[in-house]
Design a protein around this motif. Sequence first.
Motif, PDB file in Angstrom:
ATOM      1  N   GLU A 110       7.280  -6.559 -22.040  1.00 23.19           N
ATOM      2  CA  GLU A 110       8.066  -5.440 -22.583  1.00 23.19           C
ATOM      3  C   GLU A 110       9.121  -5.947 -23.560  1.00 23.19           C
ATOM      4  O   GLU A 110       9.369  -5.343 -24.599  1.00 23.19           O
ATOM      5  N   MET A 111       9.761  -7.054 -23.192  1.00 24.75           N
ATOM      6  CA  MET A 111      10.825  -7.573 -24.049  1.00 24.75           C
ATOM      7  C   MET A 111      10.274  -8.141 -25.358  1.00 24.75           C
ATOM      8  O   MET A 111      10.956  -8.170 -26.369  1.00 24.75           O
ATOM      9  N   LYS A 165      20.682  -6.593 -20.524  1.00 22.71           N
ATOM     10  CA  LYS A 165      21.670  -7.661 -20.468  1.00 22.71           C
ATOM     11  C   LYS A 165      23.062  -7.022 -20.449  1.00 22.71           C
ATOM     12  O   LYS A 165      23.320  -6.031 -21.143  1.00 22.71           O
ATOM     13  N   TYR A 196      22.086 -17.096  -7.896  1.00 22.73           N
ATOM     14  CA  TYR A 196      21.508 -16.924  -6.577  1.00 22.73           C
ATOM     15  C   TYR A 196      20.597 -18.087  -6.243  1.00 22.73           C
ATOM     16  O   TYR A 196      19.883 -18.593  -7.087  1.00 22.73           O
ATOM     17  N   ARG A 249      10.698  -5.902 -32.499  1.00 23.71           N
ATOM     18  CA  ARG A 249      11.274  -4.817 -33.313  1.00 23.71           C
ATOM     19  C   ARG A 249      12.632  -5.235 -33.880  1.00 23.71           C
ATOM     20  O   ARG A 249      12.896  -5.097 -35.069  1.00 23.71           O
ATOM     21  N   ARG A 250      13.489  -5.768 -33.011  1.00 21.68           N
ATOM     22  CA  ARG A 250      14.824  -6.130 -33.475  1.00 21.68           C
ATOM     23  C   ARG A 250      14.770  -7.220 -34.548  1.00 21.68           C
ATOM     24  O   ARG A 250      15.520  -7.180 -35.529  1.00 21.68           O
ATOM     25  N   LEU A 308      16.126 -13.781 -26.371  1.00 20.50           N
ATOM     26  CA  LEU A 308      16.690 -13.175 -25.166  1.00 20.50           C
ATOM     27  C   LEU A 308      16.876 -14.286 -24.138  1.00 20.50           C
ATOM     28  O   LEU A 308      15.929 -14.997 -23.796  1.00 20.50           O
ATOM     29  N   TYR A 309      18.109 -14.452 -23.733  1.00 17.60           N
ATOM     30  CA  TYR A 309      18.390 -15.420 -22.671  1.00 17.60           C
ATOM     31  C   TYR A 309      19.289 -14.721 -21.670  1.00 17.60           C
ATOM     32  O   TYR A 309      19.952 -13.735 -21.998  1.00 17.60           O
ATOM     33  N   PHE A 310      19.297 -15.203 -20.433  1.00 16.49           N
ATOM     34  CA  PHE A 310      20.173 -14.602 -19.432  1.00 16.49           C
ATOM     35  C   PHE A 310      21.529 -15.294 -19.404  1.00 16.49           C
ATOM     36  O   PHE A 310      22.540 -14.696 -19.142  1.00 16.49           O
ATOM     37  N   VAL A 323      10.507  -5.304 -27.672  1.00 12.23           N
ATOM     38  CA  VAL A 323      11.895  -5.007 -28.061  1.00 12.23           C
ATOM     39  C   VAL A 323      12.400  -6.050 -29.061  1.00 12.23           C
ATOM     40  O   VAL A 323      12.968  -5.714 -30.103  1.00 12.23           O
ATOM     41  N   LEU A 324      12.162  -7.316 -28.740  1.00 13.94           N
ATOM     42  CA  LEU A 324      12.695  -8.363 -29.616  1.00 13.94           C
ATOM     43  C   LEU A 324      11.948  -8.447 -30.942  1.00 13.94           C
ATOM     44  O   LEU A 324      12.543  -8.745 -31.973  1.00 13.94           O
ATOM     45  N   GLU A 374       5.527  -8.997 -16.681  1.00 10.37           N
ATOM     46  CA  GLU A 374       5.598  -7.668 -17.281  1.00 10.37           C
ATOM     47  C   GLU A 374       6.897  -7.455 -18.061  1.00 10.37           C
ATOM     48  O   GLU A 374       6.907  -6.886 -19.149  1.00 10.37           O
ATOM     49  N   TYR A 375       8.007  -7.918 -17.492  1.00  6.74           N
ATOM     50  CA  TYR A 375       9.288  -7.803 -18.198  1.00  6.74           C
ATOM     51  C   TYR A 375       9.209  -8.555 -19.529  1.00  6.74           C
ATOM     52  O   TYR A 375       9.619  -8.042 -20.568  1.00  6.74           O
ATOM     53  N   ILE A 399      11.134 -17.335 -11.388  1.00  6.55           N
ATOM     54  CA  ILE A 399      12.229 -16.736 -10.634  1.00  6.55           C
ATOM     55  C   ILE A 399      13.159 -15.920 -11.516  1.00  6.55           C
ATOM     56  O   ILE A 399      13.910 -15.096 -11.032  1.00  6.55           O
ATOM     57  N   ARG A 400      13.106 -16.141 -12.823  1.00  6.43           N
ATOM     58  CA  ARG A 400      13.989 -15.370 -13.691  1.00  6.43           C
ATOM     59  C   ARG A 400      13.463 -13.982 -14.000  1.00  6.43           C
ATOM     60  O   ARG A 400      14.197 -13.013 -14.009  1.00  6.43           O
ATOM     61  N   ALA A 401      12.175 -13.918 -14.336  1.00 10.38           N
ATOM     62  CA  ALA A 401      11.637 -12.642 -14.791  1.00 10.38           C
ATOM     63  C   ALA A 401      10.129 -12.607 -14.606  1.00 10.38           C
ATOM     64  O   ALA A 401       9.471 -13.637 -14.621  1.00 10.38           O
ATOM     65  N   SER A 402       9.620 -11.394 -14.477  1.00 12.63           N
ATOM     66  CA  SER A 402       8.177 -11.234 -14.293  1.00 12.63           C
ATOM     67  C   SER A 402       7.474 -11.246 -15.639  1.00 12.63           C
ATOM     68  O   SER A 402       8.083 -11.075 -16.690  1.00 12.63           O
ATOM     69  N   PRO A 425      19.394  -9.240 -16.194  1.00 13.79           N
ATOM     70  CA  PRO A 425      18.674  -8.202 -16.948  1.00 13.79           C
ATOM     71  C   PRO A 425      17.362  -7.824 -16.264  1.00 13.79           C
ATOM     72  O   PRO A 425      17.041  -6.648 -16.127  1.00 13.79           O
ATOM     73  N   TYR A 426      16.641  -8.839 -15.811  1.00 13.11           N
ATOM     74  CA  TYR A 426      15.343  -8.554 -15.188  1.00 13.11           C
ATOM     75  C   TYR A 426      15.504  -7.726 -13.916  1.00 13.11           C
ATOM     76  O   TYR A 426      14.750  -6.775 -13.679  1.00 13.11           O
ATOM     77  N   TRP A 439      16.282  -4.142 -14.770  1.00  8.72           N
ATOM     78  CA  TRP A 439      15.053  -3.512 -15.310  1.00  8.72           C
ATOM     79  C   TRP A 439      14.082  -3.172 -14.179  1.00  8.72           C
ATOM     80  O   TRP A 439      13.537  -2.072 -14.113  1.00  8.72           O
TER      81      TRP A 439
END
Lengths: 792, 294
Positions: B270-271, A650, A690, B277-278, B186-188, B274-275, B266-267, B261-264, A771-772, A775
């Motif tokens: 993985e996140m 991010k 987009y 842990r945090r 986690l947000y974009f 990460v989150l 797999e991402y 459309i935002r993220a796969s 972010p994606y 990555w």
Amino acid sequence: MARERRYIGKRIKRKEDPRLITGKGLYVDDIHLPGMVYAAFLRPPYAHARIKSIDTSKAEKIPGVIGVFTGEYFKDKVAPLTTAWALTNADLKPVKWPVVAYDKVRFTGDIVAVVVAEDPYTAYDALEAIEVEYEPLPVVVDVEEAVKPGAPQLHDEAPGNIAFKWTFRGGRDFDEVAKEADIIVKKRFINQRLIPSAMETRAAVASYNPATGELTVWVTSQNPHVHRLIMASVLGIPEHKLRVIAPDVGGGFGSKIPVYPGEVIVARLAMDLGRPVKWVETRRENFLGTIHGRDHVDYVEVAAKKNGEVLGVRVRTLANLGAYISTAAPGVPTILFGLMLSGPYKIKSVDVEVKGVLTNTTPVDAYRGAGRPEATYILERMMDIVARRLGMDPADVRRVNLIEKAPYTAVTGLTYDSGRYLEVFEKALKIAEYYKWREVQSEERRKGRLIGIGISSYIEMCGLAPSRIARATGFGLGLWESVLVRVHPTGKVSVYTGSHPHGQGEETSFAQIVAEELGIPIEDVEIVHGDTAQTPFGMGTYGSRTTPVGGAAVYRAVAKIKEKARKIAAALLEAREEDIEFSEGKFYVKGHPEKSVTFQDVALAAYTADKLPPDVEPGLEAIAFYDPENFTFPYGTHIAVVEVDPETFKVKILRYVAVDDAGVIINPLLAEGQVHGGVVQGIAQALYEYAVYDENGNLLTAGFNDYMIPTALDVPNIESYFEETPAPHNPLGAKGIGETGTIAATPAVVNAVLDALAHLGIEHIDMPLTPYRIWKALKEAGLLEKLKAGGE
Amino acid sequence: MYPASFKVFVPKSLDEALELLAKYGEEAKVLAGGHSLIPLMRLRLVKPKYVIYIGKIPGLSYIREEGGVIRIGAMTTHNEIEESQLLKEKNPLLSETASHIGDLQVRNMGTIGGSLAHADPAADYPAALTALEADVVLKSAKGERVLKVSDFIQGPYLTDLRPDELLVEVRVPVLSGAFGTSYKKLYFRAGDFAIVGVAALVELSPEGSFKRVRVALTGVGEKPVRARGVEEELEGKEASEEAIAKAAERAKEGLNPPSDIRASSEYRREMSVVLTRRALIEALRRARERLKSQ
Ligand SMILES: Cc1cc2nc3c(=O)[nH]c(=O)nc-3n(C[C@H](O)[C@H](O)[C@H](O)COP(=O)(O)OP(=O)(O)OC[C@H]3O[C@@H](n4cnc5c(N)ncnc54)[C@H](O)[C@@H]3O)c2cc1C
């Protein structure tokens, strides 16, 4: 005579704010007429299909439904829409856009049928009762696919889906300068499709008086006179019988320049039904049916020397036009793009070829910046990539290339009017503490933090435009602007402008110009715009032209007022005209300040008309048509400092500095507002927005939940600074500030993000840098492990 | 965007509402804050014949401690939960989670009952409520049911709510001992639903080892997911950030998050690590502070 300015250059609060902030504006949806009925449009579930049959019988039977109208109904009654920018020497194809589709639909925003009902709810109920039989056709949404042999064809008139092919060569031959270069950098950039997303969706209300044959159309337009001209011709009615009113308009960003099917449909139905008809676009329709912006694939080649000097730029672009050629569409990826490809740099060769490509997507037209952001993005990304390849600091590469002195004739043939390009660049570096951040960057990198610094230097052709140049490019009209200044007997002033402010604040800045020049209080000046029955013909508001062109017309008209007022004052003071001086709203006899009359005295005398000199007509008003001699060329440097989260990717913008030179600033408060808004839209392209289509041509981002316009919480504090180098050919010295932010911010932020990642060995990632997507790019390049291991 | 036509009822008592539901439940939709229902109706994706607005029923909005649990009325808004002093002291995980929902306008209108009944697979509360092993109370004219949130939510936009039932209350535990909590989202774009959201609860023993660990994720499956692997890995162990980092890897065990459309997928997997842990590291720090001050 140098004197203290009372209004120009001052931070005056907007006159329009009390009205707009308290909800007392008047938008098209606020128009309510007796007997008014409501239209709703059926849009197809397919992006490309043949219409086999339409059964409207069930819908017609719903109580409250007045009628259902299909393409067959409109086909012979109104002409199809065509573009108004008939690009010359580009083999532009005569593509037609029927206001209601009758044989084929070509994108999901096409209109298949229109319901008119007593209320909007019933109209939308009836849409669901219409039965359409489609024969789906193969779909193409991607430009690279659309130009391949065998791709689905949209229009018979445009074989291979090519709407035009435009080429331009300026300066030396690219292949020749390439021979002198030490490196050639080749890149493919995607400038993604954006959706303008004005706060107010589009809308139209039409009312027809059969007795007089007069048709009045209220429409969300940035250019009411252009709307009238085009609509009169499409509807086949005389221009003087059509009155177009664009009342308060809630933002446009270019999306309210074009003439669309919606306003034409309600106009025709109001004539046929004898009742006023209203249509207000839903937000979803706005996503589907209102123009989009950008959408290029650019193949770029740059030739540079070891010292960073960029010799030449060669660009091959596929510009997505969508399913039809919108009003100004051909000019955007060509004139406004190709001619900007040498930027503020001493580039010696520009070689561009642009193909306008038709696809089963929403038409693409001018969106804030229109062509210039796309050009700037290419140059600024390339400046950074050249720096990287040569092991230079990106700032040094720009230093080598920036133009030292203006006026400067670029290889594109444009003459940049005035500017201190290098000086402003250095100023931006200093304010942003560029070199301090470079140190922070390398220190923090050791601790695992990813900090990046991005520079973007831009120049733009603005203040559109000298009419002879506009016409030479095939633009349908001249690009002058008009103003009528009417002084009333009490000395109060109404200004009727052909421009059409819709959020920019010219009700204030134009009043500042008038009040300054006439020495009267700003409260005494009212700016009137938007109604073709009141205002002189004008071209409208877009391309940052309103202050440099419309404002210059105000200045010229006021000068005529002063000239006549001086004659009247001389008669009142029984002095010779040459001896009359004007200052602070008073005319006085040179050397005798006690012998004076006020501007208001003169105004009254103009109407009582008993003491006028023999050659002076009664009344006090003047009209001016200002046709600019040259474009204006705002320029500047923006710097972004970002931090990228090394795990989620991010991006956070730590600092954003904008130094812009748009010539004389009439109102810094408004100008900063333009920079802030523009920068946010630029950041939006870099990091968030987009438009995504699936392979069937469905827009997947057809709402604000999926189309990510950033919010106030996503954007940084924007530090905006102005330099003021007057445009020498412009009476106000003003250059235009509306698009600078959008043009500059996108590459500044993208450069910063890629600067933060550069040490990993990644050169480019296409926007938006979510972010994606960051990555994914790092993962595909096998760099995630390297990053975990410390990055070196 | 014009919804299809519908009839509105505005019951003034819980009994009246339950009667209406008994009669019209199959064709009715309950309207609370409207921030999920109204957009769907405007797009005509949902076309209820009847809308029963429960905002005028007295006594559906409260936060109070009773019988060792904190009871939250269904009509309590996200903002009230975010600002509640009682929750901040005795169950800060829920108020922290509420503060991450949408923007202030959404939080002023949206309700906890509506959020749970809507069961968006990326909604924030379900992660916290799953980690807290919270209960929901459902009422109908026939009686009352109490379910675990993790049983109540069955899948995306799918719950065990019956057509004649109203969600009336959410019950969360009063936390005590050396506990610490954290919600990481986690947000974009600010105000959006979570790409991944992780709620963590850590309770330390007096010697400083992990006595109880609860982790639940949202946005990564059809319904909220307990990260039982992570919990197992940590419980009983000496508390440390290194232990958390290692255990957090297990957050992705068995996960099959959606791709969009935002993220796969797999991402998101993985996140999740990460989150997790945090969130756990922050919860641990907070628990240690509480341990110190006790
Ligand atoms: C812009 C925006 C951003 C958002 N961002 C987030 C976010 O980041 N995280 C998040 O978790 N949520 C988010 N939301 C959703 C928000 O939290 C909603 O308020 C919530 O999901 C629904 O609550 P409501 O009170 O508005 O319910 P309503 O919309 O009124 O109802 C939703 C559904 O629940 C049913 N229902 C409501 N109350 C009851 C009840 N007591 N008993 C039985 N059924 C009931 C309704 O019939 C309907 O089906 C966002 C919403 C918007 C508009």
